[in-house]
Write a protein that holds these residues in place. Sequence first.
Motif, PDB file in Angstrom:
ATOM      1  N   LEU A 153       0.809  -1.216   0.000  1.00 40.77           N
ATOM      2  CA  LEU A 153       0.000   0.000   0.000  1.00 40.77           C
ATOM      3  C   LEU A 153       0.844   1.269   0.000  1.00 40.77           C
ATOM      4  CD1 LEU A 153      -2.666  -0.999   2.679  1.00 40.77           C
ATOM      5  CD2 LEU A 153      -3.034  -0.842   0.214  1.00 40.77           C
ATOM      6  N   LEU A 154       2.171   1.146   0.016  1.00 41.76           N
ATOM      7  CA  LEU A 154       3.026   2.312   0.227  1.00 41.76           C
ATOM      8  C   LEU A 154       2.887   3.352  -0.889  1.00 41.76           C
ATOM      9  CD1 LEU A 154       6.259   0.679   1.666  1.00 41.76           C
ATOM     10  CD2 LEU A 154       4.554   2.034   2.871  1.00 41.76           C
ATOM     11  N   SER A 155       2.832   2.926  -2.144  1.00 38.40           N
ATOM     12  CA  SER A 155       2.684   3.884  -3.244  1.00 38.40           C
ATOM     13  C   SER A 155       1.385   4.664  -3.108  1.00 38.40           C
ATOM     14  CB  SER A 155       2.711   3.162  -4.598  1.00 38.40           C
ATOM     15  OG  SER A 155       3.957   2.563  -4.833  1.00 38.40           O
ATOM     16  N   LEU A 156       0.312   3.960  -2.804  1.00 42.48           N
ATOM     17  CA  LEU A 156      -0.989   4.597  -2.646  1.00 42.48           C
ATOM     18  C   LEU A 156      -0.994   5.543  -1.451  1.00 42.48           C
ATOM     19  CD1 LEU A 156      -3.665   4.451  -4.170  1.00 42.48           C
ATOM     20  CD2 LEU A 156      -4.412   2.706  -2.557  1.00 42.48           C
ATOM     21  N   LEU A 157      -0.414   5.117  -0.343  1.00 44.06           N
ATOM     22  CA  LEU A 157      -0.350   5.969   0.842  1.00 44.06           C
ATOM     23  C   LEU A 157       0.505   7.208   0.601  1.00 44.06           C
ATOM     24  CD1 LEU A 157       0.026   3.268   3.659  1.00 44.06           C
ATOM     25  CD2 LEU A 157      -2.008   4.618   3.090  1.00 44.06           C
ATOM     26  N   ALA A 158       1.589   7.062  -0.170  1.00 43.40           N
ATOM     27  CA  ALA A 158       2.440   8.213  -0.481  1.00 43.40           C
ATOM     28  C   ALA A 158       1.666   9.237  -1.311  1.00 43.40           C
ATOM     29  CB  ALA A 158       3.689   7.765  -1.225  1.00 43.40           C
ATOM     30  N   ALA A 159       0.886   8.772  -2.288  1.00 38.43           N
ATOM     31  CA  ALA A 159       0.075   9.685  -3.104  1.00 38.43           C
ATOM     32  C   ALA A 159      -0.943  10.424  -2.241  1.00 38.43           C
ATOM     33  CB  ALA A 159      -0.627   8.912  -4.214  1.00 38.43           C
ATOM     34  N   LEU A 160      -1.606   9.714  -1.344  1.00 37.57           N
ATOM     35  CA  LEU A 160      -2.593  10.344  -0.473  1.00 37.57           C
ATOM     36  C   LEU A 160      -1.939  11.330   0.494  1.00 37.57           C
ATOM     37  CD1 LEU A 160      -4.832   7.241   0.340  1.00 37.57           C
ATOM     38  CD2 LEU A 160      -5.338   9.122  -1.241  1.00 37.57           C
ATOM     39  N   ALA A 161      -0.737  10.998   0.965  1.00 35.86           N
ATOM     40  CA  ALA A 161      -0.021  11.899   1.874  1.00 35.86           C
ATOM     41  C   ALA A 161       0.351  13.203   1.178  1.00 35.86           C
ATOM     42  CB  ALA A 161       1.226  11.206   2.414  1.00 35.86           C
ATOM     43  N   ILE A 162       0.812  13.106  -0.066  1.00 33.22           N
ATOM     44  CA  ILE A 162       1.160  14.318  -0.818  1.00 33.22           C
ATOM     45  C   ILE A 162      -0.069  15.188  -1.025  1.00 33.22           C
ATOM     46  CG2 ILE A 162       1.962  15.184  -3.056  1.00 33.22           C
ATOM     47  CD1 ILE A 162       3.743  12.697  -3.223  1.00 33.22           C
ATOM     48  N   LEU A 163      -1.192  14.562  -1.419  1.00 35.90           N
ATOM     49  CA  LEU A 163      -2.432  15.317  -1.608  1.00 35.90           C
ATOM     50  C   LEU A 163      -2.875  15.969  -0.299  1.00 35.90           C
ATOM     51  CD1 LEU A 163      -4.512  12.957  -3.937  1.00 35.90           C
ATOM     52  CD2 LEU A 163      -3.459  15.138  -4.525  1.00 35.90           C
ATOM     53  N   GLY A 164      -2.722  15.260   0.815  1.00 34.36           N
ATOM     54  CA  GLY A 164      -3.113  15.803   2.111  1.00 34.36           C
ATOM     55  C   GLY A 164      -2.293  17.030   2.496  1.00 34.36           C
ATOM     56  N   VAL A 165      -0.986  16.963   2.276  1.00 35.55           N
ATOM     57  CA  VAL A 165      -0.117  18.096   2.614  1.00 35.55           C
ATOM     58  C   VAL A 165      -0.434  19.294   1.724  1.00 35.55           C
ATOM     59  CG1 VAL A 165       2.267  18.930   2.613  1.00 35.55           C
ATOM     60  CG2 VAL A 165       1.737  16.668   3.526  1.00 35.55           C
ATOM     61  N   VAL A 166      -0.633  19.059   0.424  1.00 36.87           N
ATOM     62  CA  VAL A 166      -0.964  20.153  -0.496  1.00 36.87           C
ATOM     63  C   VAL A 166      -2.292  20.792  -0.099  1.00 36.87           C
ATOM     64  CG1 VAL A 166      -1.580  20.710  -2.881  1.00 36.87           C
ATOM     65  CG2 VAL A 166       0.367  19.224  -2.421  1.00 36.87           C
ATOM     66  N   ALA A 167      -3.278  19.975   0.241  1.00 35.12           N
ATOM     67  CA  ALA A 167      -4.582  20.507   0.654  1.00 35.12           C
ATOM     68  C   ALA A 167      -4.457  21.328   1.935  1.00 35.12           C
ATOM     69  CB  ALA A 167      -5.563  19.358   0.851  1.00 35.12           C
ATOM     70  N   LEU A 168      -3.647  20.852   2.880  1.00 37.53           N
ATOM     71  CA  LEU A 168      -3.455  21.590   4.131  1.00 37.53           C
ATOM     72  C   LEU A 168      -2.765  22.925   3.886  1.00 37.53           C
ATOM     73  CD1 LEU A 168      -3.617  21.736   7.208  1.00 37.53           C
ATOM     74  CD2 LEU A 168      -1.490  20.419   7.317  1.00 37.53           C
ATOM     75  N   LEU A 169      -1.741  22.943   3.032  1.00 37.43           N
ATOM     76  CA  LEU A 169      -1.034  24.189   2.719  1.00 37.43           C
ATOM     77  C   LEU A 169      -1.963  25.184   2.028  1.00 37.43           C
ATOM     78  CD1 LEU A 169       2.375  22.762   1.445  1.00 37.43           C
ATOM     79  CD2 LEU A 169       1.958  23.932   3.605  1.00 37.43           C
ATOM     80  N   ALA A 170      -2.781  24.685   1.078  1.00 39.16           N
ATOM     81  CA  ALA A 170      -3.705  25.575   0.372  1.00 39.16           C
ATOM     82  C   ALA A 170      -4.759  26.135   1.326  1.00 39.16           C
ATOM     83  CB  ALA A 170      -4.377  24.815  -0.773  1.00 39.16           C
ATOM     84  N   THR A 171      -5.272  25.305   2.218  1.00 42.26           N
ATOM     85  CA  THR A 171      -6.275  25.762   3.172  1.00 42.26           C
ATOM     86  C   THR A 171      -5.701  26.797   4.127  1.00 42.26           C
ATOM     87  OG1 THR A 171      -7.342  23.588   3.066  1.00 42.26           O
ATOM     88  CG2 THR A 171      -7.923  25.006   4.924  1.00 42.26           C
ATOM     89  N   ALA A 172      -4.478  26.556   4.597  1.00 39.74           N
ATOM     90  CA  ALA A 172      -3.838  27.510   5.514  1.00 39.74           C
ATOM     91  C   ALA A 172      -3.572  28.841   4.826  1.00 39.74           C
ATOM     92  CB  ALA A 172      -2.532  26.918   6.038  1.00 39.74           C
ATOM     93  N   ALA A 173      -3.219  28.793   3.531  1.00 37.88           N
ATOM     94  CA  ALA A 173      -2.950  30.033   2.788  1.00 37.88           C
ATOM     95  C   ALA A 173      -4.218  30.859   2.614  1.00 37.88           C
ATOM     96  CB  ALA A 173      -2.349  29.709   1.428  1.00 37.88           C
ATOM     97  N   VAL A 174      -5.372  30.193   2.535  1.00 39.85           N
ATOM     98  CA  VAL A 174      -6.642  30.905   2.332  1.00 39.85           C
ATOM     99  C   VAL A 174      -7.250  31.343   3.658  1.00 39.85           C
ATOM    100  CG1 VAL A 174      -9.009  30.677   1.488  1.00 39.85           C
ATOM    101  CG2 VAL A 174      -7.107  29.746   0.150  1.00 39.85           C
ATOM    102  N   VAL A 175      -7.329  30.433   4.619  1.00 40.51           N
ATOM    103  CA  VAL A 175      -8.007  30.726   5.894  1.00 40.51           C
ATOM    104  C   VAL A 175      -7.108  31.519   6.843  1.00 40.51           C
ATOM    105  CG1 VAL A 175      -9.155  29.687   7.894  1.00 40.51           C
ATOM    106  CG2 VAL A 175      -9.396  28.649   5.628  1.00 40.51           C
ATOM    107  N   ARG A 176      -5.833  31.144   6.918  1.00 41.38           N
ATOM    108  CA  ARG A 176      -4.815  31.861   7.700  1.00 41.38           C
ATOM    109  C   ARG A 176      -5.166  31.991   9.181  1.00 41.38           C
ATOM    110  NH1 ARG A 176      -0.922  33.723   4.817  1.00 41.38           N
ATOM    111  NH2 ARG A 176      -0.153  34.967   6.563  1.00 41.38           N
TER     112      ARG A 176
END
Length: 334
Positions: free
Chosen positions: A94-117
């Motif tokens: 499952l490592l490849s799949l988990l790595a993809a989900l982790a990257i998406l999660g970090v990008v989503a968190l960064l985008a949300t923090a940049a907007v909501v602040r």
Amino acid sequence: MPAYAPAALLFLVFCVSVLRERRRFSNAVILGLAVLCALGALLYRLARSGSPSVPYVVGALAALAAVALLVLVCFLFLNGVRMLRKEGRSPSNLLSLLAALAILGVVALLATAAVVRTPVLIGLATAAGGLALYFAFLFLCFVCYAFLYGRLRVRRRADFVVVLGSGLIGGSTVPPLLAGRLKRGRAVHARLTGRGGSPVLITSGGQGPDEDLPESHAMADHLIAQGFPAHLIEREDRSTNTEENLRYSRAIMEKAKPGYRCVVVTNNYHAFRAALTARRVGIRGQVVGSPTAAYFWPNAMLREFTAILVDYRQSNAAMCVIIVLGGVAAWYAA
């Protein structure tokens, strides 16, 4: 040119370190730092040039990074799905799949923090982004140096060729992955013999609970059936993991020839970590890899990288604590 001095110095340190001992993870990190310093110096000189094209270059690099990240996520996701279909739903697949989900999660968190602040999101995004950059840097260092290590030439003299075992099919049959290791082991043995040596080939692997005989015996039978001389094979049949493979094989080699040199054979994705383990247990020799199916390689490299993180868990834990504390500081400063 002074801007490139740190990169040049780090590259010199890297070269000296490789000449002294090629089986060190620090070599990978030093090489990565040298490349980072070189890129930083290049960007610094570009910014100082005052050229009107600088904003376009920076924009193009940002767009390229975004596209590369998207391609990476898609690749990891598709590879993860293929691994599940071909190899089953074990946690290691499952490592490849988990790595993809982790990257998406970090990008989503960064985008949300940049907007909501909000302070909490800024702190979480800082910590998550820092951890992502840290592990991404280490992974790139690992992949690049493992690639370089796998292309180092085998030393001219070796007294033993050690082939590391893996699980058997149906408890007694050598699987294709292990057959590939044995094929590479025979090729290395033939090359050393052609140089005037007479090395012994050690098949290394004990008997698992679901196996009818030790892996080393099945490996030896496989070699003999293909015409390899039986008197040149030594069986190490007590080990249950890579470290024991190497420790018990070392005992056989030291008993037969205290001043031995050897070549250890495994799969290419496993070669660098096996080399790190060989250095730790005192093996005098080099590790080489046999080819692996392309679809299997990404997930296998992630698994090897995870194992290396565990091997160096104290230093990695310390860095993670520092990064998390940086996130806490960003939370309070926001």
